[in-house]
Design a protein around this motif. Structure first.
Motif, PDB file in Angstrom:
ATOM      1  N   LEU A   1       1.120  -0.898  -0.231  1.00 16.92           N
ATOM      2  CA  LEU A   1      -0.012   0.242   0.250  1.00 16.92           C
ATOM      3  C   LEU A   1       0.951   1.580  -0.274  1.00 16.92           C
ATOM      4  O   LEU A   1       1.806   1.807   0.906  1.00 16.92           O
ATOM      5  N   ASP A   2       0.358   2.208  -0.917  1.00 19.41           N
ATOM      6  CA  ASP A   2       1.334   3.508  -1.281  1.00 19.41           C
ATOM      7  C   ASP A   2       0.591   4.314  -0.900  1.00 19.41           C
ATOM      8  O   ASP A   2      -0.442   4.637  -1.975  1.00 19.41           O
ATOM      9  N   TYR A   3       0.071   5.202   0.413  1.00 22.21           N
ATOM     10  CA  TYR A   3      -0.721   5.555   0.735  1.00 22.21           C
ATOM     11  C   TYR A   3       0.175   7.207   1.377  1.00 22.21           C
ATOM     12  O   TYR A   3       0.903   6.834   2.204  1.00 22.21           O
ATOM     13  N   THR A   4      -0.361   8.146   0.546  1.00 21.36           N
ATOM     14  CA  THR A   4       0.130   9.378   0.537  1.00 21.36           C
ATOM     15  C   THR A   4      -0.680  10.090   1.411  1.00 21.36           C
ATOM     16  O   THR A   4      -2.410   9.848   1.319  1.00 21.36           O
ATOM     17  N   PRO A   5      -0.939  10.543   3.018  1.00 23.34           N
ATOM     18  CA  PRO A   5      -1.532  11.448   3.817  1.00 23.34           C
ATOM     19  C   PRO A   5      -2.737  11.853   2.832  1.00 23.34           C
ATOM     20  O   PRO A   5      -1.998  13.424   2.763  1.00 23.34           O
ATOM     21  N   ILE A   6      -3.444  12.634   2.689  1.00 25.66           N
ATOM     22  CA  ILE A   6      -3.838  13.777   2.094  1.00 25.66           C
ATOM     23  C   ILE A   6      -5.019  14.999   3.268  1.00 25.66           C
ATOM     24  O   ILE A   6      -5.585  14.563   4.250  1.00 25.66           O
TER      25      ILE A   6
ATOM     26  N   GLY B   1       2.134  -6.807  -6.814  1.00 24.71           N
ATOM     27  CA  GLY B   1       3.022  -5.367  -7.214  1.00 24.71           C
ATOM     28  C   GLY B   1       1.973  -4.343  -6.008  1.00 24.71           C
ATOM     29  O   GLY B   1       2.164  -4.625  -4.639  1.00 24.71           O
ATOM     30  N   SER B   2       1.597  -3.237  -6.402  1.00 22.91           N
ATOM     31  CA  SER B   2       1.145  -1.888  -5.369  1.00 22.91           C
ATOM     32  C   SER B   2      -0.722  -1.915  -5.706  1.00 22.91           C
ATOM     33  O   SER B   2      -1.115  -1.774  -6.873  1.00 22.91           O
ATOM     34  N   VAL B   3      -1.028  -0.655  -4.763  1.00 25.16           N
ATOM     35  CA  VAL B   3      -1.980   0.052  -4.513  1.00 25.16           C
ATOM     36  C   VAL B   3      -2.034   1.396  -4.048  1.00 25.16           C
ATOM     37  O   VAL B   3      -1.482   1.518  -2.889  1.00 25.16           O
TER      38      VAL B   3
END
Length: 325
Positions: free
Chosen positions: A204-209, A238-240
């Motif tokens: 999981l590639d999560y950028t704080p929003i 892979g990734s999300v």
């Protein structure tokens, strides 16, 4: 015939007046009246022929009206020999048809309301055993229990999808628009699917929003969860990635992608495409519901995809619908 002459009495009176004026004019100019008898006879024959054709046409209309009156559709029964003009008969037919149509509409609305109540009750009832099984599986930590937990989560998601479909355009749908922070909403959706991320080994590639939008939090959560579920479903490795870009919430995966011929129709109801036919479990309702909900909320949604490389879903949050509460 008597009714016909009564209905055409104005025309007959006008014709009589014209004949009298014709005769008076000949008399005033001292012309022989006999000279006018032959053309008058021809005109009279022509007029009588027109009245005969008109009478036959009117009789055909009366027969058709009488046929309609004999149908078991609650139409008037006194069209054939009843006094009155055809306009009144047509008006009575239209009025009865309108009443019948309203009755059928009310019956249809009642059936739809009963059906909606049934599905709503069914969804709420089925959530109880699902919650019980989830609680029982939480006490076990094994590969089988985690797999069963994911399947139960899928069942719950399908049940919620059925309920959302029933409530989509209902007047009773409780849309509540208020300022909503996107970051906690997305984090809650990610936590819901954390088990699938771990089991499938998807990063999981999560950028704080840091973004606020006026929307209905419950319905927007349904859309985000559906998009995230699809990303996990069609990503084997892979990734999300989840991030904001120019007012759009983006969910990008590295899955199997969508065929170019399927891409314009993925938001159509019941359309599953090549991926759905291969999966044999797709219903074609998930993205359709997302688009309909986004339309009601005033948001936009679109997709970009390259087969074999992944899919990008964009949820446009720049515009909002409804009053701030």
């Amino acid at each position: 015939m008597r009714n016909y002459l009564r209905q055409r009495r104005k025309w007959l009176l006008l014709l009589l007046c014209c004949v009298l004026m014709f005769g008076v004019s000949f008399r005033l100019y001292h012309l022989p009246v006999a000279a006018a008898l032959y053309p008058s006879g021809l005109c009279g024959a022509l007029i009588l022929g027109w009245f005969w054709v008109d009478y036959r046409r009117l009789r055909e209309k009366e027969q058709r009206l009488s046929f309609l009156a004999s149908l078991p559709d609650d139409l008037p029964e006194r069209l054939g020999g009843a006094p009155g003009s055809l306009d009144e008969a047509y008006g009575e037919i239209i009025e009865n048809l309108y009443r019948r149509e309203q009755s059928l509409r009310q019956e249809q609305l009642r059936r739809e309301a009963d059906e909606k109540d049934y599905y709503t009750t069914w969804v709420h009832q089925i959530k109880t055993p699902i919650a019980s099984m989830q609680l029982m599986l939480e006490n076990e930590d094994s590969a089988l229990s985690r797999k069963l937990g994911e399947e139960l989560q899928r069942v719950e998601q399908y049940a919620q999808m059925a309920l959302s479909y029933q409530r989509l355009d209902s007047v009773d749908t409780d849309y509540v628009f208020r300022s909503c922070a996107i970051d906690p909403l997305v984090r809650a959706a990610v936590r819901k699917f954390a088990g699938q991320f771990i089991r499938k080994g998807i990063r999981l590639d999560y950028t704080p929003i840091d973004y606020q939008v006026v929307t209905d939090e419950k319905w927007l959560s349904f859309v985000v969860e559906q998009l995230l579920s699809n990303a996990l479903k069609y990503t084997r490795q892979g990734s999300v990635a989840i991030y904001m870009e120019q007012g759009c919430l983006c969910i990008r995966d590295t899955g199997i992608g969508i065929a170019p011929e399927d891409l314009p129709r993925i938001f159509d109801r019941g359309y599953t495409g090549c991926n759905g036919r291969a999966d044999k479990k797709a219903t074609g309702l998930g993205l359709y519901l997302c688009r309909r909900i986004c339309k009601n909320l005033g948001h936009g949604i679109c997709a970009e995809s390259i087969p074999g490389e992944g899919t990008l879903m964009r949820l446009d949050l720049n515009q909002a619908k409804g009053p701030l509460e």
